[in-house]
Design an enzyme around this catalytic site. Sequence first.
Site, PDB file in Angstrom:
ATOM      1  N   ARG A 245      -7.095   6.155  19.343  1.00 49.49           N
ATOM      2  CA  ARG A 245      -7.590   6.022  17.962  1.00 49.49           C
ATOM      3  C   ARG A 245      -7.207   7.234  17.121  1.00 49.49           C
ATOM      4  O   ARG A 245      -7.013   7.135  15.907  1.00 49.49           O
ATOM      5  CB  ARG A 245      -9.117   5.811  17.944  1.00 49.49           C
ATOM      6  CG  ARG A 245      -9.683   5.749  16.530  1.00 49.49           C
ATOM      7  CD  ARG A 245     -11.065   5.099  16.447  1.00 49.49           C
ATOM      8  NE  ARG A 245     -12.005   5.618  17.410  1.00 49.49           N
ATOM      9  CZ  ARG A 245     -12.570   6.841  17.358  1.00 49.49           C
ATOM     10  NH1 ARG A 245     -12.278   7.669  16.371  1.00 49.49           N
ATOM     11  NH2 ARG A 245     -13.410   7.237  18.285  1.00 49.49           N
TER      12      ARG A 245
ATOM     13  N   TYR B 161      -2.423  -6.858  -5.679  1.00 45.75           N
ATOM     14  CA  TYR B 161      -2.758  -7.740  -4.558  1.00 45.75           C
ATOM     15  C   TYR B 161      -4.246  -8.124  -4.653  1.00 45.75           C
ATOM     16  O   TYR B 161      -5.096  -7.242  -4.815  1.00 45.75           O
ATOM     17  CB  TYR B 161      -2.459  -6.992  -3.260  1.00 45.75           C
ATOM     18  CG  TYR B 161      -2.628  -7.813  -2.024  1.00 45.75           C
ATOM     19  CD1 TYR B 161      -1.756  -8.850  -1.729  1.00 45.75           C
ATOM     20  CD2 TYR B 161      -3.671  -7.555  -1.129  1.00 45.75           C
ATOM     21  CE1 TYR B 161      -1.917  -9.610  -0.581  1.00 45.75           C
ATOM     22  CE2 TYR B 161      -3.828  -8.309   0.017  1.00 45.75           C
ATOM     23  CZ  TYR B 161      -2.948  -9.336   0.281  1.00 45.75           C
ATOM     24  OH  TYR B 161      -3.112 -10.081   1.419  1.00 45.75           O
TER      25      TYR B 161
ATOM     26  N   ASP C 182       1.319   1.082  -4.227  1.00 46.06           N
ATOM     27  CA  ASP C 182       1.499   0.102  -3.147  1.00 46.06           C
ATOM     28  C   ASP C 182       2.962  -0.342  -3.223  1.00 46.06           C
ATOM     29  O   ASP C 182       3.370  -1.014  -4.165  1.00 46.06           O
ATOM     30  CB  ASP C 182       0.538  -1.069  -3.363  1.00 46.06           C
ATOM     31  CG  ASP C 182       0.658  -2.150  -2.281  1.00 46.06           C
ATOM     32  OD1 ASP C 182       1.729  -2.235  -1.650  1.00 46.06           O
ATOM     33  OD2 ASP C 182      -0.294  -2.923  -2.100  1.00 46.06           O
TER      34      ASP C 182
END
Length: 393
Positions: A58, A111, A183
């Site tokens: 992780r 988005y 983005d």
Amino acid sequence: MEKKSTGFNSKLIHAGAVHDELHSAVSPIYQTSTFSFKNADHGAACFSGEDDGYIYTRIANPNIRELEQAVAQLENGFDGIATSSGMAAVNVVYFGLLAAGDHMVSHNAVYGPSRSIMESLFPKYNVESSYVDATNPQNVIDAIRPNTKVLYVETPANPTIGITDLKVMAKIAHEHGIKLVVDNTFCSPYLQKPLDLGADIVLHSMTKFINGHADIVAGMVVTKTEADYKLLRGIMVNVGCNMDPQQAWLTRRGLKTLAIRVERAQENAIKVADYLEAHPKVEWVRYPGLKSHPQYELAKEQMSGPGAMISFEVKGGLTAGKIVMNSMQLALLAVSLGGVETLIQHPASMTHSKLSDQKQMEGGITKGLIRLAVGIEDVEDIIADLEQALAKI
Ligand SMILES: *Cc1c(COP(=O)(O)O)cnc(C)c1O
């Protein structure tokens, strides 16, 4: 040790490469959750940062680090933070850069979920946002408040294909002490490098062009500075929206062919856009490579090519549009984009259905707008597919 690689295509193949000390495997995978220490002192040194040995997947893993470094190098950034999905990347950035009392300005055709999460969850934490048409910079300037901390844009916008001037956005943001986040999913670093144009942070849904094979969901954040990298990595690690090694390994494999995939898809898209624009049953076509695009010149300056995303509307609105979508035989009726296969979808009832009619309209998402993500099939077949579908109207 990493191989020296300078050009974009060489970086696609070699950047960040893991060297397998044990067997010199060319493409090793470290499918493990944890890494054992040589002894207690080594473990302590890994935790303190004196030793850069791996601890736990992780936090970091060789396959994930390879992908992070590769995408960061392709974007000319400081370093990358891989995430479980594109939306995880968006949220790592939101949580990292915004605190209670802050405000974000964003483009009104981003988005869908990037907007709906901000409007549904973040008000709970007293974070506000404004959505404007960022293709006109004055709208952005007018929306900035004293507590604005983030300017968040997507260009070309989804699904209207509007182009936002990133150099101008960077100038506006930095004059106001605001961070510019871009983005870059629709372009990939092959077509557009926002950090070079002044952005502070770039993010991706790697589900799309970077992986390119419709078999992985993944995200990436790349920062310009070490400080932002450390801040956002800390959030990713503690929220636990990490990738897993298999996902990273597959995405790194997909990334290797990014340039040739985007080139071919774009070559096809240029021909498909020309075909649609000349078709008598098509009302309008929006594609950055067409002279009819209102920001054709800006797109040419800011992007190294017009890409593979086309929006269009057929005469007869939604009813006619549905006939086209239901009649496609080669193209798949599916959301997503940037894969090797051609996909067609209807934003108003699919990707942007969570937005009210009013918000859809403000974002330029008309009821009859169809989005086409052009793949790398033979272009003659893609055009023939559209031809037979349009003939059914
Ligand atoms: C798909 C997409 C996202 C979200 O990414 P996921 O990988 O689906 O979570 C964000 N931004 C854009 C532009 C996208 O196309």
